[in-house]
Scaffold this active site. Sequence first.
Site, PDB file in Angstrom:
ATOM      1  N   SER A  20       0.814  -1.272   0.008  1.00 37.49           N
ATOM      2  CA  SER A  20      -0.055  -0.113  -0.005  1.00 37.49           C
ATOM      3  C   SER A  20       1.101   1.274  -0.020  1.00 37.49           C
ATOM      4  O   SER A  20       2.065   1.125   0.329  1.00 37.49           O
ATOM      5  CB  SER A  20      -1.036   0.058   1.174  1.00 37.49           C
ATOM      6  OG  SER A  20       0.017  -0.140   2.316  1.00 37.49           O
ATOM      7  N   THR A  21       0.305   2.528  -0.118  1.00 37.71           N
ATOM      8  CA  THR A  21       1.331   3.601  -0.440  1.00 37.71           C
ATOM      9  C   THR A  21       1.956   4.007   0.938  1.00 37.71           C
ATOM     10  O   THR A  21       3.106   4.252   0.666  1.00 37.71           O
ATOM     11  CB  THR A  21       0.080   4.849  -0.611  1.00 37.71           C
ATOM     12  OG1 THR A  21      -0.566   4.489  -1.682  1.00 37.71           O
ATOM     13  CG2 THR A  21       0.893   6.088  -0.930  1.00 37.71           C
TER      14      THR A  21
END
Length: 487
Positions: A20-21
Amino acid sequence: MLRESEFNGVRSIALYCRVSTDEQAREGVSLDEQQERLKAYCRAMGWNHEIELFIDDGYSAKNTERPQLRKLLNSVKIGQISKVMVTKLDRMSRKLLDLLNLIDLFQEHEVSFISISESFDTNTPSGRLTLQVLGAVAEFERERIRERVFDNMLHAASNGKWLTQSPYGYQLVEKNLVINESEAAIVRRIFNSYLHEGKGYFAIAKQLNEENIPSRFNKEWSLRSIKLLLSNPVYKGTLVWNRVNSSKKKRQEKEEEEWVIVDDCLPTIIDKETWEAVQNRLNKKQIPSRAQSSPHLLGGLLKCGNCGGGMSISWSGSKNNRYRVYRCSNNKNKGTCTSKQFKADEVEAWFKQGLLQLTKNFSSEILLKLSEQTTDNRNINNEQKIRSAKARYNRKVEAYTAGLIELNDLTEEKQRMDQIIEALQSEEKHQEIDLEKVQKSIESKIGNVVNTIDTLPIEDAKALISTLVEKVVIKGEKEIEIKLSIF
């Protein structure tokens, strides 16, 4: 297009990687790092099958709506994958329930699931044991969630909130039911056709379909859709929830004590008196469909005064002078009744004369008896409502004891139960029998039948008669008994 290895029955190994980011900069979770560790594990295990990479870059594990994960699942479903590998369980999902649902899908398609960090492999005994433990935990959590959801929905339904899609005749506006006037007109027409015109489910559905009037979602009307509409209490303003158990494949109706019933909480399309009258007719033994379509006026209605059996049509007379007769079925088929046969034209004439005489011979005693039948039916319905209210309160007590609801929720349910019981008991005390109203109702219905019986097609005339007459008993020459069913 399938590759050559797939045509040979060799399935690929799927390597699933995700970041994820906010994880991009973390050590050990980069996409390259995950790929290298997974490939190294395959080499160490001596697996030389073709490898497919599925990489979700910048997606969190809060749900399973990720493009590469969906692609992976599709490959599993069509039999292209033999193993699914991740570096850690949380790469696949951070939610235990989602993870177990995915593993269930893999097992259904004979695909093993491997997480190299946790040494988790569903092909090994220890992996299967871990899976069973996780499954037990997840099942417990599912039950807890189901209890919380049910309690929330129970509270909403108890306060008159609509919880499913809107029924025909209504539309949902900000989660509240609002009458759809164009559909409501059709609902009123269906109730009128059934109650006052005596039409059955098939006849009503056929007429609406012939007029190209669609039901919900532009579907044609059917016997089932007409019956469900006629029996739906929403049209009299009553909400009924928790009536059916949908947790099983075959939907089953629950005991009435488990239903959530809230009266007068929704906009009404049909008045209560009409709705109750329709339910009375729905619950009565209906004339068989074959008798309904019979070209003889009293087919299915006429009973033998000697044995109580049905009277059926036969033919009698010479070859050049044949005429219809009503004959006891027990006499005709079994020889167990000694009643004579009667000319059909004469019996039908006696019946019409009897209807005309009925309005002139109503005594106060007869009217009182008919009114008492109505009162008895109403009291039975009220008793059912009181039992349901008490059952709902008992369920709330159990929920409070288990710590699922607060004391104010229990108090509200107690007040609601007391209000329902008080209102229904007060209604019973103040019931007055209006004999004049009863007589006018009977005269109106009989007059409607008498005035139209000779002008309608036989099938329509029989339908109209069925709204008024439960049965006709023939006892002898010009001696018949007409039992009314108008209440």
